[in-house]
Each structure stands twice: as C-alpha cells, then as structure tokens.
Write an enzyme that holds these catalytic residues in place. Structure first.
Site, short mmCIF file in Angstrom:
data_model
loop_
_atom_site.label_atom_id
_atom_site.label_comp_id
_atom_site.label_asym_id
_atom_site.label_seq_id
_atom_site.Cartn_x
_atom_site.Cartn_y
_atom_site.Cartn_z
CG ASP A 118 62.41 38.42 -32.04
OD1 ASP A 118 63.08 37.49 -32.27
OD2 ASP A 118 61.24 38.37 -31.78
CD1 TRP A 119 59.45 39.21 -26.25
CD2 TRP A 119 57.47 39.77 -27.17
NE1 TRP A 119 58.24 39.43 -24.97
CE2 TRP A 119 57.25 39.61 -25.94
CE3 TRP A 119 56.49 39.55 -28.23
CZ2 TRP A 119 55.73 39.47 -25.50
CZ3 TRP A 119 55.10 39.76 -28.03
CH2 TRP A 119 54.86 39.74 -26.60
#
Ligand code: GLC
Length: 708
Positions: A260-261
C-alpha cells in the site's frame, strides 16, 4: 531481433525470455510504482525515462505520454497504470459512479456486482489504464474504523462471494486486472484504528480473514495489496509468513503483490522496525512484496542491496517474473485493445448502475406508510443530505482523490434524493428545506418544521459526510452528528409521518429513528442514481429487496456488534443498554411478505467433503412481484473451539411473482463447516450442525445435519 517472443509461445515463456535479458537496473525498475503527487518534477521525469514498472493516479491522456517514453527505453517494457476505481472509475469526472461496495453488498446480487466490475473495467481501460486497486476484501467488524464504506460488510462469506463476483467482472474481458486488498485483517485493528496493529492470531486469520483472499487467488486475481498495519506487532509489509509462506506458497497466489501507499517508508517512519530505507526495502522484498507503491528511494536501495550482495537475486527475479507475466497476460506488450472512450458513462453502464442502486436500498421499517399513498399531495423533503452529491457519492471519487477538489461539478447526470423526489413525484407539491448541516454549524430546523406542517408526509435525509469517513478518519461517536437528531425529533413532533432516509458511509446509532419514524430507509452511498432509486422505491415503482450486510449498534461503545458472535458472554449484554442491535445483518423488508416452508436436506447424515442440497419453498404472499435473498446459516452445536451461533454459508437471490411459490436450492459443501483448531488445522468435526434457512438471522427454519 524482436524485443519479445511471439504471443504463440505463451505468457510464461515470454516472461522468462524477457527476464533473462534484463539488467539489474531494469529488473528493479519494474518493482517500483510512483505517483506524480509525491515526486518532484524532475524525479517524475527521471523515473519515466528509466521505464519503471508502474504509475498510479494517472488519468487518461497522461498515460499515453508515459507509455511512449517507456517504449523508447532499451527493452521498451510498458508500464502498468493503476487507479482506485473502487465503485466505478469514479476518480474520472464523467465516469459512471456506482454505489459504494457497502451499498451494493446489501443487494446480495452476485450477477449485478459482477456487471459493475465489468462496466468499470471497460471505463478504466477506455481511459488508457490497466489495473484497479479493487476490491476491498477487508471485513468491517469494528464500526469506528474510517473505511467501513469500502467493504462488502461484516461477513466473511459475503465478502468472499461478492469479492469473487466483482473480480470476475473486472478481469473477464482481460482489459484490466483487479487487486484484492488490503491483505490482511486491516479492518480488525484494535479500537477500529486505521492502519494500527491487529491483535489477531493466525488461527483467527485463517478462519475469518483468509477465505476471501483465497477465493480471489483461486479465481486468478492479478494482484493483491499489502495492508498498512501489523498482525500482533509484525508489520504486514515485513511479514514473510503471512505474505510469502501463506499467500504465495501455501495458497499458490501467482499474481503479484504491491504494497500500500509508502508502506516501505512506513517501516522506518511509522512502525520503526527498520533503521533506514535500505533495511526497509530488504525486509519488504524478502517478506514477499513484489512492487513498492511509492517510496521511490526503493530503487536506489535495491541497487545498493544487490551491489552489496545483501539480497537474494532469486527473490527479485520472482517478483519481476510475476509482474511481467501479468503485463503479458494483459496484452500490454502487444497491440492492447481498449474500448472506445464513449463507453465512459454510457447508457448501458447507467442501466447496470440503476438496477444496482435499486437493489442496494434497504427498507428497514415501514409502518404501512410506503409506498406513499396516491392522495399524498404535499411532501416535505428535508435534511442535510437531501441534495448533497458529495455525501451521496461517498469516498474515492474525483471530489476526494487523487487530490481533494472543492469547486468541481460532476459531469454525470446524477440524482440526489431531492431531484429524484421532484421528478418521480412531479405532480405533487415538494417543499424543500435543508434543516441543518451535518456538523451543527447551520440550523434551519424551524424552516423544515414549517415545511413539514404544510405536508402530508415528510422525507428526512440524514447521515454523515466525507470528512467523517475514510483513511485517518475513524469515529468514536457513531450518533447522528450536529443537529440531525433534533431535526428528526422536531419533525416527528409535527405528528406527520416521517420517512427517514439514510445517506451515509457506515452504520450509525439510529435507535430513535427506529422507535419514532414511520419508515426507515438505508441507502448508504448510492452513486449517481441513488436519489432516483430512493424516490422510485417510495413511489412503489419497484419492490425493495436489499438486506443489511452489516449490523447497526445501539451505542458507539457497543462495537463490535456483528451478528456472528460466540456464546459465553456473561449477561449477554451491557447493563446500561437494551440487549441486541438496532438492526442486524440480514434485516430488510419488502413490500411483499415472503413465507418459507418445507426445508429439506438431501441427506440428514454426511461425511466431510460431501455436498448437501438444501431446499426450501418460498412463497411471495404480497401483491407485488419481488426478489428475495434466501439465507443459509449454520451452527456447529458442540465444537472443540467456540464457533459463532450463526454463520452464513450460502445465499441465493430469487425473483418470485406475486402469489407464486418457488423451490429454492442452496448447495452446502460440508467442507465449509470446518473450524480452524489452535494448531491451525482445518477440521470438520463430527456431530450435529443446525442448518438455518430463511429471511435473516431471526426468521428461519431449522434442520439438523449430522457429520459422522
Ligand atoms: C491508499 C489506500 C489504498 C489505495 C492506495 C492508492 O492509501 O490505502 O486502498 O488503493 O492508497 O491510492
């Protein structure tokens, strides 16, 4: 020499051949995904020149420019473009905005949700992109968490079934790949705290959270995304056992895993399990992450690790092989066929959106006030979410992502409840007043009351707003915020029938609505056509069929309140609250009455591994044709470990004409009766199982199946 082997040799051989000719720089470049909004202009240009593996948050024509630059690199490996198209390609203004995952999960309609995936894929691909970061397979069991709206609700079986349906829709035309996220148990963080530690055991993970991801892997989902958080203090990004050993080796997931980010950076800055980005990069790749979402320094860190012989090149080759195989599978190396841009927001997609919006609405209460009677002349339509398309759209649209935009008008032809009421009840006198805002800064309650006093019926549209939901936005207080409850009470005080319509991202505490309103309708975030569907349902133009995929607590502190609870709670409730929820998973009324009879099992005794046919007759006792979701729950009467008193193991949505009876068959795979033991074995234990089939968790018929 051709840069790539011909399609005829197949994806695996093409990927292997290309991999064998790549330099270390080119391989590591494929493992990096960047977004323009985290890089300086020159870095963004540099990574484009490098021909890295992926870009995100790029829309449309920008992708063509980047693709052209990549074509000029030595091997011309095309990037794969990812976007959060999680309820339609909604980050593009003008694309079809479907209801949220939570809203559509209340339709229990696999086919329509598959179609939502297929339509979305067409719009994403027409826009020049290749990959949606969807579906969310998180299970929403703590309602304080800010991202409940992105889930398919509180039940693992529903999340798996609907997740599988939408993945199939996304990938069926091979325009794009899906991304099952966020692996794993992200919504189970202590306190409902976004991205925080999930104090779950591997046993619980295997029993509750893993099945939807296994289903996604089994149907060939192209990618998965590693969650932000940690499992019992070990960050998922660095969790080799969960990522590499369980997902890749045991389950055999053969797509690729993207973090994820900024997860790699988080290992240093948020979770403090790595001294620096080089150590974080090493941990992430060794754990099984194939691509880093941002943390652009990952590129240099990996080069350094290889240069210092501090990382196994086989791990890099495995990651790059996975990425290349997906790119070949998608046809990115060949003449990629994409739909014409005129599919974006097209009529055909609108029709699917309309059907889904209708089937996602849940009629929770109806004191014989709906459909509105023909002699209703004046309708007061009041409340903060009556005419607020931002609230109705919910999260992950062009309003909020990739960057928040204040003054932008939707290009889609959208219907708030107000517009829907005006158009559907054209001949009536519609009196509108906002009544108040969500926060309590605006108060026009007196105007709303005056409108109600002139009306035959009152529609009050309340709920929540974007600022109260999403990443970093967990809520401790799930009551209706601001002056909303005061508004409803004052409207009820006029003695006119009040129809409460909820336009909200997640369950709220609505005991008062249930006690005092004549009707309660839950629409969650209904997308472009949510308001039209609500109005048409109130006019009796269709028979509501939605059922809750998530439970509603009496009080914010009463979470978790999901239906599939264990026995054993001393007292079974809080001393300062009535027992039970305001509304439960499975609740939802129709304008018809459905009557169940003749529950039969094809066998009363069976061994593990057998399929049991479960049949029941369902009669539509109403005077309207309608759809009914037949639910099948099981209870392991005596088991070696606690098991929930009810677990959904099947559902079928059927159409039944008014007055007709339909024989409905559900298949029960007795392997699905397994529990996971403390030593992590999946065991179907001998003994009796209650098989409960009916409308919901309270209205059902029971038969006994004995496993021996
Ligand atoms: C976000 C979300 C994830 C999303 C990604 C890319 O922070 O956690 O769901 O797909 O970043 O936008």
């Amino acid at each position: 020499m051709e840069k790539y082997k011909d399609k005829s040799v197949g994806t695996d051989e093409r990927a292997e051949d290309l991999l064998s000719r790549m330099t270390v720089e080119e391989k590591i470049g494929q493992m990096l995904q960047v977004s323009y909004n985290t890089l300086s202009e020159e870095d963004y240009e540099r990574y484009q020149e490098l021909g890295i593996g992926s870009f995100l948050h790029v829309l449309g024509s920008e992708a063509d420019d980047i693709r052209a630059k990549a074509a000029n690199t030595r091997l011309g490996i095309p990037p794969i473009f990812g976007i959060d198209a999680i309820h339609g390609h909604a980050l593009l203004n003008g694309a079809t905005v479907f209801p949220s995952q939570l809203a559509v999960s209340c339709s229990f309609n696999r086919e329509l949700i598959r179609e939502m995936g297929r339509c979305t894929a067409r719009e994403v691909a027409a826009d020049g992109l290749d990959w949606t970061f969807s579906p969310v397979l998180c299970i929403a069991r703590d309602l304080r968490w800010g991202r409940v709206d992105e889930t398919f609700g509180e039940d693992s079986y529903v999340v798996g079934e609907l997740g599988g349906a939408i993945i199939d829709g996304y990938e069926c035309d091979n325009y794009i790949i899906a991304c099952a996220k966020h692996y794993i148990a992200y919504g189970e963080a202590a306190g409902g705290r976004d991205a925080y530690d999930s104090p779950v055991t591997e046993r619980k993970i295997r029993e509750v959270f893993l099945p939807p991801f296994k289903k996604a892997a089994d149907i060939g989902c192209g990618s998965m995304m590693t969650a932000y958080g940690s499992i019992d203090t070990l960050p998922l990004t660095a969790n080799r056992h969960i990522l590499r050993e369980i997902l890749k080796e045991e389950i055999g997931f053969d797509g690729f895993i993207v973090t994820d980010w900024e997860n790699v950076r988080s290992l240093v800055t948020n979770q403090h399990v790595a001294e620096d980005l080089t150590e974080a990069s090493k941990k992430a790749v060794e754990a099984g992450n194939d691509m880093s979402m941002n943390t652009h320094e990952f590129y240099e860190c990996m080069l350094r690790l290889v240069g210092d012989s501090k990382i196994d090149m086989d791990l890099i080759d495995d990651a790059v092989r996975r990425i290349l195989k997906i790119k070949f599978r998608l046809g990115l190396f060949d003449e990629k066929i994409r739909p014409n841009r005129d599919v974006i927001g097209c009529r055909g997609h609108k029709n699917v959106n309309y059907e889904l919006a209708k089937e996602s609405i849940v009629l929770l209460k109806n004191d014989n006030v709906l459909p509105l009677k023909g002699d209703t002349k004046t309708i007061a339509v009041v409340g903060p979410n009556t005419d607020d398309i931002r609230a109705q759209y919910g999260d992950w649209t062009f309003f909020s992502h990739p960057t928040p935009k204040e003054n932008v008008a939707p290009l889609s032809d959208f219907y708030t409840v107000l517009r829907g009421m005006r158009e559907v009840f054209g001949g009536k006198n519609i009196l509108y007043s906002k009544g108040c805002d969500i926060y309590g800064r605006e108060n026009y309650i007196s105007d709303a009351v005056k409108a109600a006093e002139k009306a035959d019926a009152v529609v009050c549209v309340i709920g929540d707003c974007l600022a109260q939901n999403g990443e970093y936005r967990d809520r401790a207080d799930l009551e209706l915020s601001g002056h909303q409850l005061e508004l409803v009470k004052r409207l009820v005080g006029t003695q006119k029938p009040v129809i409460a319509v909820l336009v909200n991202c997640k369950p709220l505490c609505i005991s008062y609505l249930k006690e005092s309103c004549a009707a309660v309708i839950e629409s969650f975030n209904g997308g472009d056509l949510g308001g039209m569907a609500v109005a048409e349902m109130m006019a009796g133009k269709f028979n509501p069929s939605g059922k809750l995929s998530i439970s509603f607590p009496r009080h914010s502190a009463q979470t978790p309140c999901y239906y599939n609870q264990y026995t054993g709670w001393h007292g079974g409730g809080y001393v300062d609250l009535p027992k039970g929820n305001v509304y439960d998973f499975g609740d939802g009324l129709s304008y018809s009455k459905f009557e169940y009879s003749d529950l039969k099992l094809s066998k009363a005794k069976a061994a593990a591994g057998e399929i049991i046919n479960v049949t029941v007759n369902v009669k539509n006792n109403g005077d309207m044709d309608g759809k009914e979701t037949v639910m099948m729950f099981v209870n392991d009467v005596v088991s070696s470990h606690l098991t929930p008193t009810k677990q959904l193991k099947g559902f079928e949505k059927v159409f039944i004409k008014a007055g007709d009876t339909k024989k409905v068959t559900l298949k029960l795979d007795t392997n699905d009766l397994a529990l996971v033991t403390s030593d992590l074995k999946y065991v179907v234990e001998n003994g009796d199982f209650e098989i409960m089939v009916g409308r919901n968790t309270k209205e059902y018929l029971t038969a006994i199946l004995t496993i021996e």
